[in-house]
Design a protein around this motif. Structure first.
Motif, PDB file in Angstrom:
ATOM      1  N   LEU A 292       0.784  -1.172   0.059  1.00  0.00           N
ATOM      2  CA  LEU A 292       0.288   0.012   0.058  1.00  0.00           C
ATOM      3  C   LEU A 292       0.987   1.381   0.059  1.00  0.00           C
ATOM      4  O   LEU A 292       0.672   2.256  -0.723  1.00  0.00           O
ATOM      5  CB  LEU A 292      -0.899  -0.117   1.199  1.00  0.00           C
ATOM      6  CG  LEU A 292      -2.016   1.208   1.448  1.00  0.00           C
ATOM      7  CD1 LEU A 292      -3.129   1.137   0.262  1.00  0.00           C
ATOM      8  CD2 LEU A 292      -2.516   0.998   2.788  1.00  0.00           C
ATOM      9  N   GLY A 293       1.812   1.297   0.664  1.00  0.00           N
ATOM     10  CA  GLY A 293       2.835   2.564   0.959  1.00  0.00           C
ATOM     11  C   GLY A 293       3.397   2.634  -0.328  1.00  0.00           C
ATOM     12  O   GLY A 293       3.857   3.882  -0.721  1.00  0.00           O
TER      13      GLY A 293
ATOM     14  N   ARG B  28       1.196   4.002  -3.201  1.00  0.00           N
ATOM     15  CA  ARG B  28       0.917   5.487  -2.846  1.00  0.00           C
ATOM     16  C   ARG B  28       2.354   6.321  -3.095  1.00  0.00           C
ATOM     17  O   ARG B  28       2.041   7.442  -3.588  1.00  0.00           O
ATOM     18  CB  ARG B  28       0.697   5.533  -1.355  1.00  0.00           C
ATOM     19  CG  ARG B  28       0.599   6.781  -0.737  1.00  0.00           C
ATOM     20  CD  ARG B  28      -0.422   7.929  -1.399  1.00  0.00           C
ATOM     21  NE  ARG B  28      -0.337   9.218  -0.928  1.00  0.00           N
ATOM     22  CZ  ARG B  28      -0.686  10.289  -1.782  1.00  0.00           C
ATOM     23  NH1 ARG B  28      -1.405  10.053  -2.899  1.00  0.00           N
ATOM     24  NH2 ARG B  28      -0.469  11.502  -1.153  1.00  0.00           N
TER      25      ARG B  28
ATOM     26  N   ARG C 144      -0.121   6.365  -7.212  1.00  0.00           N
ATOM     27  CA  ARG C 144      -1.269   5.979  -8.129  1.00  0.00           C
ATOM     28  C   ARG C 144      -2.405   5.787  -7.175  1.00  0.00           C
ATOM     29  O   ARG C 144      -2.043   5.683  -5.987  1.00  0.00           O
ATOM     30  CB  ARG C 144      -0.686   4.544  -8.835  1.00  0.00           C
ATOM     31  CG  ARG C 144       0.448   5.078  -9.836  1.00  0.00           C
ATOM     32  CD  ARG C 144       0.912   3.684 -10.109  1.00  0.00           C
ATOM     33  NE  ARG C 144       2.258   4.150 -10.967  1.00  0.00           N
ATOM     34  CZ  ARG C 144       3.291   3.117 -11.294  1.00  0.00           C
ATOM     35  NH1 ARG C 144       2.786   1.897 -11.138  1.00  0.00           N
ATOM     36  NH2 ARG C 144       4.198   3.552 -11.992  1.00  0.00           N
TER      37      ARG C 144
ATOM     38  N   VAL D 233      -4.876   4.410  -4.399  1.00  0.00           N
ATOM     39  CA  VAL D 233      -4.923   3.157  -3.654  1.00  0.00           C
ATOM     40  C   VAL D 233      -6.306   3.131  -2.609  1.00  0.00           C
ATOM     41  O   VAL D 233      -6.653   4.142  -2.364  1.00  0.00           O
ATOM     42  CB  VAL D 233      -3.895   2.962  -2.490  1.00  0.00           C
ATOM     43  CG1 VAL D 233      -2.407   2.912  -3.328  1.00  0.00           C
ATOM     44  CG2 VAL D 233      -3.707   4.551  -1.887  1.00  0.00           C
TER      45      VAL D 233
ATOM     46  N   GLY E  99      -3.000   7.149   3.953  1.00  0.00           N
ATOM     47  CA  GLY E  99      -2.375   6.973   2.629  1.00  0.00           C
ATOM     48  C   GLY E  99      -3.624   6.796   1.734  1.00  0.00           C
ATOM     49  O   GLY E  99      -3.522   7.197   0.613  1.00  0.00           O
ATOM     50  N   ILE E 100      -4.562   5.949   1.999  1.00  0.00           N
ATOM     51  CA  ILE E 100      -5.976   5.634   1.040  1.00  0.00           C
ATOM     52  C   ILE E 100      -6.547   7.054   1.167  1.00  0.00           C
ATOM     53  O   ILE E 100      -6.918   7.691  -0.094  1.00  0.00           O
ATOM     54  CB  ILE E 100      -6.828   4.655   1.770  1.00  0.00           C
ATOM     55  CG1 ILE E 100      -6.059   3.322   1.503  1.00  0.00           C
ATOM     56  CG2 ILE E 100      -8.157   4.899   1.018  1.00  0.00           C
ATOM     57  CD1 ILE E 100      -6.925   2.339   2.350  1.00  0.00           C
TER      58      ILE E 100
ATOM     59  N   ALA F 136      -4.751   9.799  -1.139  1.00  0.00           N
ATOM     60  CA  ALA F 136      -4.932   9.399  -2.583  1.00  0.00           C
ATOM     61  C   ALA F 136      -6.233   9.427  -2.994  1.00  0.00           C
ATOM     62  O   ALA F 136      -6.456   9.109  -4.124  1.00  0.00           O
ATOM     63  CB  ALA F 136      -4.559   7.675  -2.637  1.00  0.00           C
TER      64      ALA F 136
ATOM     65  N   GLY G 253      -8.742   7.762  -2.120  1.00  0.00           N
ATOM     66  CA  GLY G 253      -9.168   6.407  -2.307  1.00  0.00           C
ATOM     67  C   GLY G 253     -10.503   6.247  -1.516  1.00  0.00           C
ATOM     68  O   GLY G 253     -11.115   7.077  -0.841  1.00  0.00           O
TER      69      GLY G 253
ATOM     70  N   GLU H 172       4.043  11.933   5.500  1.00  0.00           N
ATOM     71  CA  GLU H 172       4.343  11.683   4.236  1.00  0.00           C
ATOM     72  C   GLU H 172       5.546  12.731   3.594  1.00  0.00           C
ATOM     73  O   GLU H 172       6.299  12.437   2.785  1.00  0.00           O
ATOM     74  CB  GLU H 172       3.222  11.623   3.357  1.00  0.00           C
ATOM     75  CG  GLU H 172       3.364  11.157   2.046  1.00  0.00           C
ATOM     76  CD  GLU H 172       1.846  10.999   1.145  1.00  0.00           C
ATOM     77  OE1 GLU H 172       1.083  10.170   1.399  1.00  0.00           O
ATOM     78  OE2 GLU H 172       1.567  11.987   0.407  1.00  0.00           O
TER      79      GLU H 172
ATOM     80  N   TYR I 113       4.309   0.071   5.964  1.00  0.00           N
ATOM     81  CA  TYR I 113       3.972   1.174   4.965  1.00  0.00           C
ATOM     82  C   TYR I 113       5.150   2.136   4.674  1.00  0.00           C
ATOM     83  O   TYR I 113       5.353   2.395   3.403  1.00  0.00           O
ATOM     84  CB  TYR I 113       2.729   1.761   5.558  1.00  0.00           C
ATOM     85  CG  TYR I 113       2.273   2.822   4.771  1.00  0.00           C
ATOM     86  CD1 TYR I 113       1.092   2.565   3.871  1.00  0.00           C
ATOM     87  CD2 TYR I 113       2.700   4.150   4.764  1.00  0.00           C
ATOM     88  CE1 TYR I 113       0.449   3.614   2.993  1.00  0.00           C
ATOM     89  CE2 TYR I 113       1.957   5.018   3.755  1.00  0.00           C
ATOM     90  CZ  TYR I 113       1.218   4.775   2.912  1.00  0.00           C
ATOM     91  OH  TYR I 113       0.467   5.818   2.140  1.00  0.00           O
TER      92      TYR I 113
ATOM     93  N   PHE J 222       6.907   2.683   1.053  1.00  0.00           N
ATOM     94  CA  PHE J 222       6.745   4.149   0.479  1.00  0.00           C
ATOM     95  C   PHE J 222       8.272   4.375  -0.063  1.00  0.00           C
ATOM     96  O   PHE J 222       8.451   5.039  -1.069  1.00  0.00           O
ATOM     97  CB  PHE J 222       6.265   4.932   1.520  1.00  0.00           C
ATOM     98  CG  PHE J 222       5.937   6.494   0.843  1.00  0.00           C
ATOM     99  CD1 PHE J 222       4.487   6.687   0.505  1.00  0.00           C
ATOM    100  CD2 PHE J 222       6.790   7.499   1.007  1.00  0.00           C
ATOM    101  CE1 PHE J 222       4.033   7.759   0.203  1.00  0.00           C
ATOM    102  CE2 PHE J 222       6.356   8.695   0.122  1.00  0.00           C
ATOM    103  CZ  PHE J 222       5.049   9.079   0.094  1.00  0.00           C
TER     104      PHE J 222
END
Lengths: 186, 186
Positions: A87-88, A91, A95, A97, A149-150, A153, A155, B58, B85, B89
């Motif tokens: 997932l990381g 991200r 793109r 996620v 992160g989601i 994004a 998401g 981030e 994560y 990344f």
């Protein structure tokens, strides 16, 4: 659009059947699902099986336009760490996620359950475990890096608790993510 | 060189003291350590505390040239998922990633311990848990995505078991990682 199908289903004996189901749902939405155990784009060169698997997964991630992660808690309060890593990774590539969980409760509740009462309150009211580690308490689905992160994004993170027997096989949340991705594509 | 200091120490009540110790070790090697709770490069705009923390982390990751992760198992057989994560990344950005663990045993042994005997053998000899999920058995430090990411980056993964009381505070493995990074820089 190629979608990386992240999640601990790779550990199931019937993973090929689940992979086929997920790919069929992707195809219904005009997308190509890529499962971690699919043959890698180019045969990875490495001395060990595990490194060939790693390099294959990394090549799949690089080749995909988006990722949908099964974040259903795995042997504890949190998602599978390999899935969190992926997932990381996606991200960081900027793109889309998305994720889903088939388990009830939020991360705080599950962490407290997992710790079986071996917790106490700090002076400021926060829970900490026997190691002196705070229990994250934002009412999120998992560790804030995963939810964050989601969210960053743009998401979707679907929580759809199902009965235990269907925990690793229900694809309702997955389908919602693919449907959302199809909407983004338009 | 700026180094992101990933790990679950952010959950300790005395995290500022650990952050200071890690930064001092970085400085001794001519590097700048960046701890997740350091003020973000630019104040993140978000409606919630957790999203401000996420966006800050981030931004820190993006601003760093390398990452050293504390992969000591966190409430189970695996590293903290937020740390996993962040490792993924940084690997996706193509920057050096290194890690250390202060716990004994490999991932297979710790997974079997964590499952407390609720496992059985598949026909092919592989262990699986009560959910039918295989127990990864490559003799690695953690899930193969974590070990693999570090190996693919040419990094270092130090396992240095210490006594329980020092589990979250011993910086021997961390120092080895920083020393290796200093060597790469030259």
């Amino acid at each position: 659009m190629r979608v990386y199908l992240a999640g601990p289903e790779v550990f199931l004996a019937d993973r090929d059947a689940i992979a086929a189901e997920k790919k069929a749902i992707c195809a219904q939405h005009g997308m190509i699902g890529v499962f971690p155990t699919d043959p890698a784009p180019s045969a990875p060169k490495a001395d060990t099986d595990w490194m060939r698997i790693y390099l294959g997964n990394e090549a799949h991630l690089q080749s995909c336009d988006a990722l949908v992660a099964n974040l259903t808690p795995f042997r504890g309060a949190s998602a599978d760490p390999g899935t969190a890593y992926e997932l990381g990774f996606m991200r960081a590539l900027g793109r889309p996620v998305l994720g889903y969980s088939n388990a009830p409760g939020n991360f705080t509740m599950r962490s407290l359950q997992h710790l079986r009462g071996a917790v106490h309150r700090r002076g400021n009211g926060a829970w900490e475990d026997a190691d002196g580690m705070e229990v994250e308490d934002f009412g999120l689905t998992d560790n804030l890096m995963l939810d964050g992160g989601i969210a960053a994004a743009g998401g979707l993170l679907v929580v759809n608790p199902v009965e235990d027997a269907a925990r690793w096989r229900d694809l309702t949340g997955f389908t919602s993510c693919i449907s959302r991705l199809a909407g983004l594509k338009k």
